[in-house]
Design a protein around this motif. Structure first.
Motif, PDB file in Angstrom:
ATOM      1  N   ASP A 100      -8.874 -34.184   1.422  1.00 51.76           N
ATOM      2  CA  ASP A 100     -10.036 -34.852   1.826  1.00 51.76           C
ATOM      3  C   ASP A 100     -11.104 -33.842   1.111  1.00 51.76           C
ATOM      4  O   ASP A 100     -10.827 -33.273   0.389  1.00 51.76           O
ATOM      5  CB  ASP A 100     -10.129 -34.787   3.450  1.00 51.76           C
ATOM      6  CG  ASP A 100      -9.756 -33.423   3.908  1.00 51.76           C
ATOM      7  OD1 ASP A 100      -8.758 -32.669   3.338  1.00 51.76           O
ATOM      8  OD2 ASP A 100     -10.081 -32.849   4.863  1.00 51.76           O
ATOM      9  N   VAL A 103     -15.375 -29.910   2.063  1.00 56.72           N
ATOM     10  CA  VAL A 103     -16.575 -29.296   3.097  1.00 56.72           C
ATOM     11  C   VAL A 103     -15.869 -28.802   4.296  1.00 56.72           C
ATOM     12  O   VAL A 103     -14.691 -29.090   4.530  1.00 56.72           O
ATOM     13  CB  VAL A 103     -17.156 -30.931   3.537  1.00 56.72           C
ATOM     14  CG1 VAL A 103     -18.111 -31.281   2.191  1.00 56.72           C
ATOM     15  CG2 VAL A 103     -16.226 -31.942   4.059  1.00 56.72           C
ATOM     16  N   PRO A 104     -16.750 -27.776   4.797  1.00 56.00           N
ATOM     17  CA  PRO A 104     -16.338 -27.421   6.220  1.00 56.00           C
ATOM     18  C   PRO A 104     -16.127 -28.529   7.028  1.00 56.00           C
ATOM     19  O   PRO A 104     -16.386 -29.741   7.194  1.00 56.00           O
ATOM     20  CB  PRO A 104     -17.463 -26.557   6.593  1.00 56.00           C
ATOM     21  CG  PRO A 104     -18.418 -26.868   5.798  1.00 56.00           C
ATOM     22  CD  PRO A 104     -17.863 -27.507   4.627  1.00 56.00           C
ATOM     23  N   TRP A 106     -16.917 -29.217  10.050  1.00 53.64           N
ATOM     24  CA  TRP A 106     -18.101 -29.843  10.997  1.00 53.64           C
ATOM     25  C   TRP A 106     -18.663 -31.079  10.028  1.00 53.64           C
ATOM     26  O   TRP A 106     -19.529 -31.734  10.539  1.00 53.64           O
ATOM     27  CB  TRP A 106     -19.018 -28.996  11.390  1.00 53.64           C
ATOM     28  CG  TRP A 106     -19.790 -28.241  10.600  1.00 53.64           C
ATOM     29  CD1 TRP A 106     -20.853 -28.567   9.738  1.00 53.64           C
ATOM     30  CD2 TRP A 106     -19.475 -26.609   9.979  1.00 53.64           C
ATOM     31  NE1 TRP A 106     -21.241 -27.299   8.812  1.00 53.64           N
ATOM     32  CE2 TRP A 106     -20.392 -26.219   9.036  1.00 53.64           C
ATOM     33  CE3 TRP A 106     -18.083 -25.975  10.472  1.00 53.64           C
ATOM     34  CZ2 TRP A 106     -20.063 -25.043   8.755  1.00 53.64           C
ATOM     35  CZ3 TRP A 106     -17.925 -24.785   9.817  1.00 53.64           C
ATOM     36  CH2 TRP A 106     -18.998 -24.072   8.863  1.00 53.64           C
ATOM     37  N   GLU A 107     -18.551 -30.881   8.506  1.00 51.59           N
ATOM     38  CA  GLU A 107     -18.866 -32.022   7.827  1.00 51.59           C
ATOM     39  C   GLU A 107     -18.115 -32.927   7.362  1.00 51.59           C
ATOM     40  O   GLU A 107     -18.377 -33.987   6.734  1.00 51.59           O
ATOM     41  CB  GLU A 107     -19.483 -31.221   6.625  1.00 51.59           C
ATOM     42  CG  GLU A 107     -21.056 -30.326   6.811  1.00 51.59           C
ATOM     43  CD  GLU A 107     -21.287 -29.737   5.681  1.00 51.59           C
ATOM     44  OE1 GLU A 107     -20.721 -30.153   4.341  1.00 51.59           O
ATOM     45  OE2 GLU A 107     -22.147 -28.672   5.742  1.00 51.59           O
ATOM     46  N   ALA A 108     -16.917 -32.822   8.138  1.00 47.79           N
ATOM     47  CA  ALA A 108     -15.743 -33.812   7.536  1.00 47.79           C
ATOM     48  C   ALA A 108     -15.728 -34.986   8.127  1.00 47.79           C
ATOM     49  O   ALA A 108     -16.353 -35.260   9.278  1.00 47.79           O
ATOM     50  CB  ALA A 108     -14.266 -33.137   7.847  1.00 47.79           C
ATOM     51  N   ASP A 109     -15.483 -36.061   7.344  1.00 48.29           N
ATOM     52  CA  ASP A 109     -15.084 -37.475   7.740  1.00 48.29           C
ATOM     53  C   ASP A 109     -14.294 -37.570   8.754  1.00 48.29           C
ATOM     54  O   ASP A 109     -12.921 -37.630   8.174  1.00 48.29           O
ATOM     55  CB  ASP A 109     -15.351 -38.452   6.452  1.00 48.29           C
ATOM     56  CG  ASP A 109     -15.203 -39.882   6.711  1.00 48.29           C
ATOM     57  OD1 ASP A 109     -14.914 -40.217   7.897  1.00 48.29           O
ATOM     58  OD2 ASP A 109     -15.782 -40.747   5.898  1.00 48.29           O
ATOM     59  N   ALA A 157     -12.531 -25.174   3.738  1.00 44.28           N
ATOM     60  CA  ALA A 157     -12.798 -26.691   3.336  1.00 44.28           C
ATOM     61  C   ALA A 157     -11.411 -27.491   3.531  1.00 44.28           C
ATOM     62  O   ALA A 157     -10.739 -26.703   3.810  1.00 44.28           O
ATOM     63  CB  ALA A 157     -13.475 -26.768   2.309  1.00 44.28           C
TER      64      ALA A 157
END
Length: 275
Positions: A100, A103-104, A106-109, A157
């Motif tokens: 994926d 990103v950390p 809380w920013e993940a899709d 991430a």
């Protein structure tokens, strides 16, 4: 009185998922080169056929299977086709996987993370669930999950990928605990960082020069297929760090897997995190 474990025969056949490119392709070619008849599974038939043609040009046999590893019915059908065509599946290599975004959490899709978990974990579960019963009926077999060091430590991430790789340790460990006495051997193998389309597109590997040679991964997989490292069942092996000679020496130590290999353990705060 303890019952001696069944020793499985060296693999004569194998099913490799994600075999159309990258590490899966390398492993399929290496196994075929070692005399193993290989079933190639992925979604892209054209790419699979290219790999199969390369294997067949060397005088080896290859079977092309198109399936989505997250589709239970398609997996069941593909495994049945492979068993009928090859006579058995002695080795399962769970290689299919996704990453994926870097990103950390809380920013993940959420959709992307769900997809990564579904392919990397549920796919491996479905393949093992479909293949292992036949192995046990024939006196055993081997399962290799392509894992990662990301499953052993906290990462900032790629939450989905890291959760998935940690979960694979529980799949491999569970197979080992439940099936060892009946001839089942299970291994978690981290390939290091091999130069593939996937790794080349990742920011964390930009400028990297110390890639793991795919031959190092293939060397371990072919040794596992031959049964040379069976006493390390249930353990975590790492290509590029563990050399084949070191693994053979470790496997020859008659002290059991907890002494000769690495097992991932989750303990309380006061205890060690690995043994």
């Amino acid at each position: 009185m303890s019952i001696s474990a069944v020793d499985p025969r060296p693999a004569r056949t194998a099913l490799v998922t994600g075999a159309s490119r990258g590490i899966g392709r390398h492993l399929a070619l290496a196994l075929a080169g070692a005399g193993v008849e290989v079933a190639l599974l992925a979604r892209d038939r054209a790419r699979l056929q290219e790999v199969a043609s390369e294997i067949e040009s060397r005088g080896q046999r290859a079977l092309v299977l198109t399936a989505d590893v997250t589709d239970s019915g398609a997996v069941t059908e593909a495994v049945a086709t492979a068993e009928e065509a090859l006579g058995s599946i002695d080795l399962l290599v769970n290689n299919a996987g996704l990453v994926d975004a870097e990103v950390p959490l809380w920013e993940a899709d959420p959709h992307q993370v769900h997809q990564v978990l579904e392919v990397n974990v549920f796919g491996a579960f479905l393949l093992a669930r479909a293949v292992v019963p036949g192995m046990l009926k024939r006196g055993g077999g081997r399962v290799i999950d392509l894992n990662s060091g990301a499953g052993t430590r906290d990462m900032p991430a790629m939450a989905g990928y890291n959760m998935a790789k940690t979960a694979l340790f529980r799949i491999g460990g569970g197979l080992h605990e439940a099936g060892y006495q009946r001839g089942l051997r299970a291994f978690e193998l981290a390939p290091g960082v091999v130069a593939t389309d996937m790794t080349a597109a990742m920011a964390m590997h930009e400028g990297r020069t110390d890639w793991t040679p795919p031959e190092a991964v293939a060397e371990i997989v072919t040794a596992l297929a031959a049964g040379e490292l069976d006493t390390l069942s249930g353990c975590y092996l790492r290509a590029g760090t563990d050399t084949i000679d070191e693994l053979r020496a470790r496997a020859a130590t008659p002290a059991g897997t907890t002494e000769t290999g690495h097992r991932l353990a989750v303990t309380d705060w006061a205890g060690p995190t690995h043994r």
